[in-house]
Structure formats: structure tokens, C-alpha cells
Write a protein that holds these residues in place. Structure first.
Motif, PDB file in Angstrom:
ATOM      1  N   ARG A 186       0.140   4.820  -1.940  1.00 52.02           N
ATOM      2  CA  ARG A 186       0.051   6.137  -1.293  1.00 52.02           C
ATOM      3  C   ARG A 186       0.928   7.150  -2.017  1.00 52.02           C
ATOM      4  O   ARG A 186       0.529   8.293  -2.232  1.00 52.02           O
ATOM      5  CB  ARG A 186       0.475   6.039   0.177  1.00 52.02           C
ATOM      6  CG  ARG A 186      -0.551   5.410   1.084  1.00 52.02           C
ATOM      7  CD  ARG A 186      -0.209   5.622   2.547  1.00 52.02           C
ATOM      8  NE  ARG A 186       0.996   4.917   2.950  1.00 52.02           N
ATOM      9  CZ  ARG A 186       1.028   3.649   3.339  1.00 52.02           C
ATOM     10  NH1 ARG A 186      -0.084   2.936   3.349  1.00 52.02           N
ATOM     11  NH2 ARG A 186       2.155   3.080   3.711  1.00 52.02           N
ATOM     12  N   GLU A 239      -5.937   0.929  -0.926  1.00 51.30           N
ATOM     13  CA  GLU A 239      -5.291   2.136  -0.413  1.00 51.30           C
ATOM     14  C   GLU A 239      -5.598   3.348  -1.287  1.00 51.30           C
ATOM     15  O   GLU A 239      -5.837   4.451  -0.772  1.00 51.30           O
ATOM     16  CB  GLU A 239      -3.779   1.927  -0.324  1.00 51.30           C
ATOM     17  CG  GLU A 239      -3.005   3.110   0.234  1.00 51.30           C
ATOM     18  CD  GLU A 239      -3.372   3.451   1.669  1.00 51.30           C
ATOM     19  OE1 GLU A 239      -3.004   4.552   2.127  1.00 51.30           O
ATOM     20  OE2 GLU A 239      -4.027   2.622   2.337  1.00 51.30           O
ATOM     21  N   ARG A 255      -9.040   4.550  -0.546  1.00 45.43           N
ATOM     22  CA  ARG A 255      -9.065   5.290   0.719  1.00 45.43           C
ATOM     23  C   ARG A 255      -8.549   6.717   0.523  1.00 45.43           C
ATOM     24  O   ARG A 255      -9.135   7.680   1.028  1.00 45.43           O
ATOM     25  CB  ARG A 255      -8.216   4.566   1.764  1.00 45.43           C
ATOM     26  CG  ARG A 255      -8.265   5.193   3.157  1.00 45.43           C
ATOM     27  CD  ARG A 255      -7.207   4.613   4.070  1.00 45.43           C
ATOM     28  NE  ARG A 255      -5.859   4.958   3.629  1.00 45.43           N
ATOM     29  CZ  ARG A 255      -5.300   6.149   3.840  1.00 45.43           C
ATOM     30  NH1 ARG A 255      -5.958   7.107   4.463  1.00 45.43           N
ATOM     31  NH2 ARG A 255      -4.067   6.381   3.416  1.00 45.43           N
ATOM     32  N   GLU A 282      -4.303  -4.789  -2.258  1.00 47.83           N
ATOM     33  CA  GLU A 282      -3.883  -3.817  -1.242  1.00 47.83           C
ATOM     34  C   GLU A 282      -3.723  -2.426  -1.848  1.00 47.83           C
ATOM     35  O   GLU A 282      -4.108  -1.420  -1.244  1.00 47.83           O
ATOM     36  CB  GLU A 282      -2.564  -4.268  -0.609  1.00 47.83           C
ATOM     37  CG  GLU A 282      -2.705  -5.453   0.329  1.00 47.83           C
ATOM     38  CD  GLU A 282      -1.368  -5.902   0.894  1.00 47.83           C
ATOM     39  OE1 GLU A 282      -0.322  -5.386   0.429  1.00 47.83           O
ATOM     40  OE2 GLU A 282      -1.355  -6.763   1.790  1.00 47.83           O
ATOM     41  N   ARG A 283      -3.154  -2.360  -3.039  1.00 48.53           N
ATOM     42  CA  ARG A 283      -2.948  -1.063  -3.687  1.00 48.53           C
ATOM     43  C   ARG A 283      -4.276  -0.433  -4.100  1.00 48.53           C
ATOM     44  O   ARG A 283      -4.471   0.775  -3.959  1.00 48.53           O
ATOM     45  CB  ARG A 283      -2.018  -1.238  -4.890  1.00 48.53           C
ATOM     46  CG  ARG A 283      -0.584  -1.522  -4.471  1.00 48.53           C
ATOM     47  CD  ARG A 283       0.302  -1.987  -5.606  1.00 48.53           C
ATOM     48  NE  ARG A 283       1.665  -2.220  -5.109  1.00 48.53           N
ATOM     49  CZ  ARG A 283       2.639  -2.773  -5.814  1.00 48.53           C
ATOM     50  NH1 ARG A 283       2.408  -3.166  -7.063  1.00 48.53           N
ATOM     51  NH2 ARG A 283       3.834  -2.945  -5.289  1.00 48.53           N
ATOM     52  N   ALA A 329       0.820  -1.213   0.000  1.00 49.49           N
ATOM     53  CA  ALA A 329       0.000   0.000   0.000  1.00 49.49           C
ATOM     54  C   ALA A 329       0.854   1.264   0.000  1.00 49.49           C
ATOM     55  O   ALA A 329       0.390   2.332  -0.413  1.00 49.49           O
ATOM     56  CB  ALA A 329      -0.929  -0.002   1.208  1.00 49.49           C
TER      57      ALA A 329
END
Length: 378
Positions: A104, A136, A139, A132-133, A100
């Protein structure tokens, strides 16, 4: 000399970088590392263990589910690399990739552009780090009041055409990002004017193969290999087999490498964007001059230089010098890079000129600056 087996593959750049980091530690600590194919059958792994009688093992588990299994290593000092979070806890320490962290870094670069829409393109075969990427980036978008569209591989052209423009697209990795360029061309869309794109891995084979180049977040794979070997050294120094819960450490993003795919200017002037991309790609070449940049912009020299300054807040010469000095600092952070050749690698005519320039800008010699600013993993 200690013999260490590294159960690994060398077919991808990321794996080779991990191996390079482990080799660096081996050189410093009088180890010999023997690479064993990660996809070897259990009986072949047993034979390798019997043949080499290693002091310890490094095992990459990024793709090989349960292979090799824990039981093969017993009490032999062993450290795992990139074990998927869905796997059951193992009997040995592990160094885990924080996938992640690259999302970001690359996602923040796209959100900086304040696009009208955002999208994510993953792999057709879903890996845990892909998920996961995606999570993230979703989010991050939500934090900034933006929605996120997941692009399908089928009908990708229609999906991109439907996105409000300008849009920002994050790809699971650089290879995946390559699908965007032909689609944009077929739709008559400009990168980065209509579509800004960021990838992950900083694999130059992909990132430098397109125009404009692909901005990409680079994971610290080489540093991970070095830390993995450090963890194994700690395990081998234990007086008795581990009785407590195996330790887990993480590694993540190293840096963002900006290229033209996110180099969108406020006024969206494609001539200046092309000029900036030309500087990024060619300013390190010996003999590179402002004349080349003026030619890319087009028109009379005075008009071109004024357009460039108005769009970027700097002169063409200052932009060239900034690109070269940025590369000098990057090379200095690598302790394996000799200092004397850096001038030639960065487009400077003589090492003596660069040394004087460096001292005037930083107040330090290049060697002194390196001592203060070398990468921690090095």
C-alpha cells in the motif's frame, strides 16, 4: 537473569533487525537471548531446550514450514513470528507481518505519479507475502482505474518494452527490483522518466547500489522484534498455561524512503532529477555546497538555479537544508542515537549551530522534540 531462546537466522537484514529489537527489550528487562538456528533438526532443538532450560522461546516461522513443530515447546511460554496464514492455527501466540501494508505504501507512491501503465514483478519462487503484496497492489490499481501487468522473469525485457510509458513498477522486494535497471538501460529507457520503480524492505545494499537510488517501503522489523519480546514477557508472567485461544497481533510498514527511482518531476527534466538525487545522496556530507548541485545541472550558475527553482518550487540551498533537517528528525526518533553527534552526521559544521536552528524551526530543544516524537515501538 531470564534465559530466552530465539529460533532465528541472521543471514538476512530483516532477520537481523528483528533480533536487534528483541535484544533491545532484553537489555531493558535483564534477559539473556541465545540464538538457535531456525533450521535445526528437532533432536537438536530438544537438546537446546534441555541444555538452556529457557524461561521462554521466540520462534521465527517465516520460511521454515512446520519447523520447529509446536509439540517441541509444550507448555513452555512461546511466541511465533511471521507464521504463514496457510498454516494451521498454532498453540502459541503469534506476531504476524501485514505484508500488504508495504505494498500500500510503495504502491501509493507509484500511483501518485499517474503513470500510463502499472506492473508488478514478484519472486520466481512464490512466498505468501509476495502473493499478498501483488494482490494489494492490484486492488490499489483498480481503485484508481488502472490495470496491472504481472511481469514474467523470462522475457522480462520484451514485457517491459511492451508497457505503455511512463510506467510504474512495484517489486516484491528490493532484490527483485534490481532486475529493472539493466533492462531499462538495454532499452534506452530512463528511470524515473520512462519507468518509475519502487521496492520493499529498504535494504541499502540494494537500494543505494543503483543510480538513481531505489524508493522502498521499510517494514518495521526492529519494532517487530521488540513487540515479539513484549508478547513473550506477557506469556511468561501468566500464572498458569494458556487455556484460551492464543492471541495474534500484526505489524507492518514503518516508512517510505524516497529515492530517485520515483522522483519524477512534472516536466520530466532529467537534469533536475539528477540534481535532486545528488542532493539526497550527498547533502549529509560535511562541506557539501550548492556548487556541486550546479555542476550536476550544468550550464551557467544563474540558469541552473533558475531551472531548479522552476522545477521544484524551491532553491538549491533550501533543498539541501530540507534534506539535512529531514535526517535530523529521523535520527532523533531513534532513542538509541546520541544527540550530540547528530550535527556531524547530517552535514552541519557544529552542534551549537544545529541546536539554534532546531529551536528556531520547532520551538523545542532537540531533547524535548525527541520526548514528544519518539517511535512508539521505542
Amino acid at each position: 537473569m531470564k534465559i530466552v531462546l530465539f529460533f532465528q537466522s541472521t543471514s538476512q537484514k530483516s532477520w537481523r533487525l528483528k533480533l536487534s529489537g528483541a535484544y533491545r527489550f532484553a537489555r531493558e528487562n535483564d534477559w539473556f537471548i541465545q540464538v538457535i538456528d531456525i533450521y535445526s533438526k528437532p533432536r537438536d532443538i530438544r537438546r537446546a531446550l534441555e541444555r538452556w532450560n529457557p524461561a521462554g522461546c521466540l520462534v521465527d516461522r517465516a520460511l521454515a514450514q512446520g519447523n520447529p513443530p509446536d509439540l517441541l515447546f509444550g507448555d513452555l511460554p512461546t511466541v511465533y513470528l511471521d507464521q504463514a496464514p496457510t498454516r494451521t492455527p498454532c498453540a502459541h501466540p503469534a506476531l504476524i507481518h501485514d505484508s500488504a501494508s508495504e505494498a500500500r505504501l510503495a504502491g501509493s507512491e507509484l500511483l501518485r505519479l499517474d503513470c500510463a501503465s502499472y506492473a508488478y514483478i514478484g519472486l520466481q519462487r512464490g512466498y505468501f507475502w509476495d502473493r499478498e503484496r501483488q494482490t494489494e497492489f492490484r486492488r490499489l490499481c483498480a481503485e484508481n482505474g488502472k490495470g496491472l501487468t504481472i511481469l514474467p522473469h523470462r522475457n522480462l525485457r520484451a514485457a517491459i518494452a511492451a508497457l505503455p510509458k511512463p510506467c510504474g513498477i512495484l517489486a516484491a522486494n528490493d532484490s527483485c527490483a534490481m532486475d529493472i535497471w539493466p533492462v531499462a538501460a538495454s532499452l534506452g529507457l530512463d528511470i524515473p522518466g520512462d519507468i518509475a520503480v519502487a521496492g520493499i524492505d529498504n535494504d541499502e545494499m540494494y537500494a543505494e547500489s543503483v543510480t538513481p537510488g531505489l524508493t522502498s517501503a521499510e517494514p518495521d522489523f526492529e519494532g517487530a522484534g521488540y513487540r515479539l519480546a513484549q508478547m513473550l514477557a506477557d506469556e511468561m508472567d501468566r500464572p498458569s498455561p494458556r487455556a484460551d485461544t492464543p492471541a495474534t497481533q500484526t505489524y507492518g510498514a514503518l516508512r517510505l524512503v524516497r529515492r530517485g527511482s520515483t522522483n519524477r518531476l512534472p516536466d520530466g527534466n532529467p537534469r533536475i532529477e539528477r540534481a535532486l538525487e545528488h542532493i539526497r545522496r550527498h547533502a549529509l556530507r560535511s562541506g557539501f555546497t550548492t556548487d556541486e548541485v550546479v555542476a550536476v545541472i550544468g550550464g551557467p550558475r544563474r540558469t541552473a538555479t533558475e531551472l531548479f527553482r522552476k522545477a521544484t518550487g524551491t532553491s538549491i540551498l533550501e533543498a539541501i537544508q530540507a534534506r539535512r533537517f529531514e535526517e535530523v528528525l529521523r535520527l532523533l526518533r531513534n532513542p538509541n542515537q546520541q544527540i550530540e553527534p547528530i550535527a556531524g552526521l547530517c552535514g552541519y559544521s557544529a552542534p551549537s549551530f544545529l541546536k539554534r536552528l532546531f529551536k528556531s524551526r520547532t520551538g523545542l530543544s532537540m531533547r524535548e522534540w525527541r520526548k514528544r516524537n519518539a517511535d512508539p515501538s521505542d
